[in-house]
Every structure is written in C-alpha cells, then in structure tokens.
Design a protein around this motif. Structure first.
Motif, PDB file in Angstrom:
ATOM      1  N   MET A   1       1.009  -1.251  -0.033  1.00  0.00           N
ATOM      2  CA  MET A   1      -0.022  -0.024   0.048  1.00  0.00           C
ATOM      3  C   MET A   1       0.757   1.257   0.067  1.00  0.00           C
ATOM      4  O   MET A   1       1.830   1.189   0.792  1.00  0.00           O
ATOM      5  CB  MET A   1      -1.029  -0.044   1.296  1.00  0.00           C
ATOM      6  CG  MET A   1      -1.725   1.115   1.524  1.00  0.00           C
ATOM      7  SD  MET A   1      -2.740   1.372   2.854  1.00  0.00           S
ATOM      8  CE  MET A   1      -4.259   0.496   2.499  1.00  0.00           C
ATOM      9  N   THR A   2       0.449   2.334  -0.922  1.00  0.00           N
ATOM     10  CA  THR A   2       1.459   3.517  -0.777  1.00  0.00           C
ATOM     11  C   THR A   2       0.787   4.396   0.185  1.00  0.00           C
ATOM     12  O   THR A   2      -0.114   4.274   0.666  1.00  0.00           O
ATOM     13  CB  THR A   2       1.286   4.027  -2.028  1.00  0.00           C
ATOM     14  OG1 THR A   2      -0.113   4.434  -2.210  1.00  0.00           O
ATOM     15  CG2 THR A   2       1.619   3.380  -3.334  1.00  0.00           C
TER      16      THR A   2
ATOM     17  N   SER B   1       6.025   3.705  -0.005  1.00  0.00           N
ATOM     18  CA  SER B   1       5.251   2.747   0.776  1.00  0.00           C
ATOM     19  C   SER B   1       4.582   3.206   2.260  1.00  0.00           C
ATOM     20  O   SER B   1       5.683   3.863   2.714  1.00  0.00           O
ATOM     21  CB  SER B   1       5.592   1.335   0.926  1.00  0.00           C
ATOM     22  OG  SER B   1       6.669   1.311   1.714  1.00  0.00           O
TER      23      SER B   1
ATOM     24  N   TYR C   1       7.394   1.797   4.567  1.00  0.00           N
ATOM     25  CA  TYR C   1       8.522   2.556   4.935  1.00  0.00           C
ATOM     26  C   TYR C   1       8.453   3.850   5.674  1.00  0.00           C
ATOM     27  O   TYR C   1       9.139   4.187   6.254  1.00  0.00           O
ATOM     28  CB  TYR C   1       8.956   2.842   3.220  1.00  0.00           C
ATOM     29  CG  TYR C   1      10.134   3.916   3.300  1.00  0.00           C
ATOM     30  CD1 TYR C   1      11.578   3.316   3.617  1.00  0.00           C
ATOM     31  CD2 TYR C   1      10.132   5.187   3.017  1.00  0.00           C
ATOM     32  CE1 TYR C   1      12.515   4.150   3.616  1.00  0.00           C
ATOM     33  CE2 TYR C   1      11.059   5.947   3.064  1.00  0.00           C
ATOM     34  CZ  TYR C   1      12.585   5.459   3.512  1.00  0.00           C
ATOM     35  OH  TYR C   1      13.806   6.123   3.588  1.00  0.00           O
TER      36      TYR C   1
END
Length: 105
Positions: A1-2, A35, A38
């Motif tokens: 998922m962004t 992401s 991240y």
C-alpha cells in the motif's frame, strides 16, 4: 500500500494535507512514491532510548531527531579522515579490488 492510498482513507482534509506536505518535506517525494510501511518504519526510527519515534521528532528541532548536527557539516568527517590518512593514499574514480585491515598502535 502506498502512503498516498492510505492518505485517501484519512477523512480530515487538514490532516491529509499536512501528511502530504510531511511526505514532501521529509522524503522529498510525493506520497504516491512511498510505501506506507517505509513511512511508518522511518518514523519509528526517529526514536531513541527515551523518546518514541514520531512525526514531531522528525520535524522538530529541540530534543528531536534533527537536533544533533555536525558543526561545519558532515563533509568534515570525510575531510578529516582524508587528512589523517593522507590525500595521496586516496584513489578517486577507481574500484576496490581488495581491502586489508592492519593493526597499528
């Protein structure tokens, strides 16, 4: 998922706007380029032994992740190391074939 797709689930427009700006300021990237995992791990990495990782620690100055700086800039680290070992021993634009560690007192 962004990060952007997660931001689409945020219902408060002001919160979404601020988090989108956070993406650009901290990561120099659009939220669609990052992401969510991240971003969350980066925020968590702003923690230390006494403080949790938060967006405030990433964007703040006092007692924040950005509070400690190298006087004169981090380029001084490389310059001082180069002075210590001697500029003539540094080979630029070459690849390393091997590295040998020696002990000297």
């Amino acid at each position: 998922m962004t990060f952007a797709s997660w931001l689409d689930t945020v219902t408060l427009p002001t919160t979404r706007f601020l988090l989108d700006v956070f993406s650009k300021v901290i990561f120099a990237a659009e939220s669609s380029e990052l992401s969510l995992l991240y971003v969350l791990s980066y925020i968590a990495a702003a923690a230390n032994e006494t403080n949790s990782g938060t967006i405030a620690r990433l964007t703040g100055i006092t007692n924040a992740a950005q509070a400690k700086r190298v006087v004169g800039g981090t380029g001084l680290i490389a310059s001082k190391l180069a002075e210590k070992i001697g500029y003539e021993r540094i080979a630029l634009n070459t690849s390393a074939q091997s590295i040998t560690k020696t002990c000297s007192g």
